[in-house]
Design an enzyme around this catalytic site. Structure first.
Site, PDB file in Angstrom:
ATOM      1  N   GLU A 162      -9.593  -2.363   5.493  1.00 55.95           N
ATOM      2  CA  GLU A 162     -10.201  -2.155   6.806  1.00 55.95           C
ATOM      3  C   GLU A 162     -11.407  -3.085   6.977  1.00 55.95           C
ATOM      4  O   GLU A 162     -11.895  -3.661   5.995  1.00 55.95           O
ATOM      5  CB  GLU A 162     -10.644  -0.689   6.920  1.00 55.95           C
ATOM      6  CG  GLU A 162      -9.502   0.329   6.783  1.00 55.95           C
ATOM      7  CD  GLU A 162      -8.586   0.401   8.007  1.00 55.95           C
ATOM      8  OE1 GLU A 162      -8.410  -0.615   8.712  1.00 55.95           O
ATOM      9  OE2 GLU A 162      -8.031   1.479   8.256  1.00 55.95           O
ATOM     10  N   HIS A 197      -6.989  -5.449  10.126  1.00 56.74           N
ATOM     11  CA  HIS A 197      -6.750  -5.154   8.709  1.00 56.74           C
ATOM     12  C   HIS A 197      -5.446  -5.775   8.233  1.00 56.74           C
ATOM     13  O   HIS A 197      -4.512  -5.988   9.008  1.00 56.74           O
ATOM     14  CB  HIS A 197      -6.820  -3.644   8.412  1.00 56.74           C
ATOM     15  CG  HIS A 197      -5.671  -2.809   8.895  1.00 56.74           C
ATOM     16  ND1 HIS A 197      -5.806  -1.478   9.228  1.00 56.74           N
ATOM     17  CD2 HIS A 197      -4.351  -3.079   9.072  1.00 56.74           C
ATOM     18  CE1 HIS A 197      -4.637  -0.988   9.581  1.00 56.74           C
ATOM     19  NE2 HIS A 197      -3.733  -1.943   9.509  1.00 56.74           N
ATOM     20  N   ASP A 255       0.811  -1.215   0.000  1.00 54.13           N
ATOM     21  CA  ASP A 255       0.000   0.000   0.000  1.00 54.13           C
ATOM     22  C   ASP A 255       0.847   1.269   0.000  1.00 54.13           C
ATOM     23  O   ASP A 255       2.052   1.236   0.279  1.00 54.13           O
ATOM     24  CB  ASP A 255      -0.959   0.006   1.211  1.00 54.13           C
ATOM     25  CG  ASP A 255      -0.313  -0.564   2.480  1.00 54.13           C
ATOM     26  OD1 ASP A 255       0.930  -0.537   2.584  1.00 54.13           O
ATOM     27  OD2 ASP A 255      -1.049  -1.023   3.356  1.00 54.13           O
ATOM     28  N   ASN A 304      -7.289  -3.706  14.324  1.00 57.45           N
ATOM     29  CA  ASN A 304      -8.675  -4.011  13.939  1.00 57.45           C
ATOM     30  C   ASN A 304      -8.736  -5.169  12.947  1.00 57.45           C
ATOM     31  O   ASN A 304      -9.770  -5.411  12.334  1.00 57.45           O
ATOM     32  CB  ASN A 304      -9.350  -2.763  13.346  1.00 57.45           C
ATOM     33  CG  ASN A 304      -8.655  -2.267  12.084  1.00 57.45           C
ATOM     34  OD1 ASN A 304      -7.731  -2.908  11.576  1.00 57.45           O
ATOM     35  ND2 ASN A 304      -9.088  -1.133  11.561  1.00 57.45           N
TER      36      ASN A 304
HETATM   37  C1  F6R Z   1       1.521  -1.608   6.110  1.00 60.42           C
HETATM   38  C2  F6R Z   1       0.256  -2.299   6.188  1.00 60.42           C
HETATM   39  C3  F6R Z   1      -0.520  -2.408   7.461  1.00 60.42           C
HETATM   40  C4  F6R Z   1       0.348  -2.748   8.663  1.00 60.42           C
HETATM   41  C5  F6R Z   1      -0.497  -2.799   9.933  1.00 60.42           C
HETATM   42  C6  F6R Z   1       0.342  -3.056  11.148  1.00 60.42           C
HETATM   43  O1  F6R Z   1       2.024  -1.672   4.799  1.00 60.42           O
HETATM   44  O2  F6R Z   1      -0.199  -2.762   5.200  1.00 60.42           O
HETATM   45  O3  F6R Z   1      -1.515  -3.397   7.315  1.00 60.42           O
HETATM   46  O4  F6R Z   1       0.969  -3.987   8.444  1.00 60.42           O
HETATM   47  O5  F6R Z   1      -1.168  -1.587  10.098  1.00 60.42           O
HETATM   48  O6  F6R Z   1       1.185  -1.965  11.355  1.00 60.42           O
HETATM   49  P1  F6R Z   1       2.366  -2.029  12.425  1.00 60.42           P
HETATM   50  O7  F6R Z   1       3.277  -3.095  11.935  1.00 60.42           O
HETATM   51  O8  F6R Z   1       2.995  -0.677  12.356  1.00 60.42           O
HETATM   52  O9  F6R Z   1       1.728  -2.363  13.704  1.00 60.42           O
END
Ligand code: F6R
Length: 265
Positions: A144, A139, A67, A137
């Site tokens: 989401e 994701h 992303d 959450n």
């Molecule tokens: C980042 C992504 C998100 C993160 C998730 C966890 O490219 O796609 O899904 O993997 O938000 O983020 P952290 O690792 O910072 O807790």
């Protein structure tokens, strides 16, 4: 799902790096799917170390990130492109032209980025190994809760909770994007192998839902239960709410015994 509970963040990174190393040894021109965020950082550091020591090379590797925010250019320190450059690409022998993110440049139509990104992934033979983190959450990528379980790469509006969780990375909250382009859940499911990493107590509930809950759009990561080849690497805290915790540890022990007996034979 192969759920592996490890001592801590460092052990998760060591195991994740070993899986990447094994792939690159078998297939030096592998296509890797990468995540940004805090979780994979320790793994990236291990891979940098491995590369500097000549254990692996990224010379022929292609990478696709999950992303990218809309509205942040590559030069913006908060963009995922900048993050990947800083945390991985600048320190390994990868060809910068083989690293891709779903970036939306100035004047580009955000709605056109997803289909073009997917066509590019297909033209490179698809993703061999997708590394994922998980949001509190549930994701994956920026899919989401309530995202379609078959969604494709597209524009997605972040939840207020995700914006809040990522606020710490932005000095000026007004400059923090609320929209991103993310690979869809359907796109992620096409990777030949998936590696989900989770560390820390704040991820324990999302991990429980993803691994043991029903497959449901309210926990996008739960769709991984439908993938044939998923490894979930957890530290003890992230695994702390798993009902089958003891079973997963028992499985790991049986696997070790099996491997030892094969080594003895
Ligand atoms: C980042 C992504 C998100 C993160 C998730 C966890 O490219 O796609 O899904 O993997 O938000 O983020 P952290 O690792 O910072 O807790």
């Amino acid at each position: 799902m192969d759920v592996v509970i490890l001592k801590d963040d460092a052990a998760v990174a060591a195991e994740a790096a070993a899986i990447v190393r094994q792939l690159l040894t078998q297939k030096p021109a592998a296509v890797l799917g990468l995540a940004s965020g805090n979780t994979p950082l320790a793994t990236y550091r291990r891979l940098i170390q491995d590369c500097k020591q000549g254990l692996i090379s990224f010379r022929d590797v292609t990478t696709f990130n999950l992303d990218e925010y809309i509205g942040l250019g590559a030069e913006d320190p908060q963009s995922y492109r900048h993050f990947m450059q800083r945390e991985l690409f600048e320190h390994i022998d990868i060809d910068p032209g083989s690293t891709f993110l779903p970036e939306c440049g100035v004047g580009e139509d955000p709605l056109a980025i997803g289909p073009a990104y997917e066509a590019l992934i297909r033209s490179r033979g698809g993703i061999d190994l997708q590394i994922l983190g998980i949001g509190q959450n549930g994701h994956i990528g920026f899919n989401e809760p309530a995202s379609s379980l078959r969604s494709r790469t597209r524009v997605k509006t972040l939840t207020r909770d995700t914006v809040e969780a990522n606020r710490k990375y932005f000095d000026d909250p007004l400059k923090q994007p609320r929209t991103a382009i993310t690979m869809g859940i359907g796109s992620i499911m096409e990777a030949r192998q998936v590696l989900l990493l989770a560390t820390g107590a704040s991820k324990a509930e999302a991990v429980r839902q993803a691994v043991e809950g029903p497959v449901a759009a309210m926990c996008p990561a739960s769709m991984l239960q439908m993938h044939e080849t998923v490894t979930v690497l957890l530290d003890r805290e992230a695994a702390s709410r798993l009902e089958l915790h003891d079973y997963f540890e028992w499985v790991a022990e049986q696997k070790r015994l099996l491997l030892d007996s094969r080594a003895d034979a």
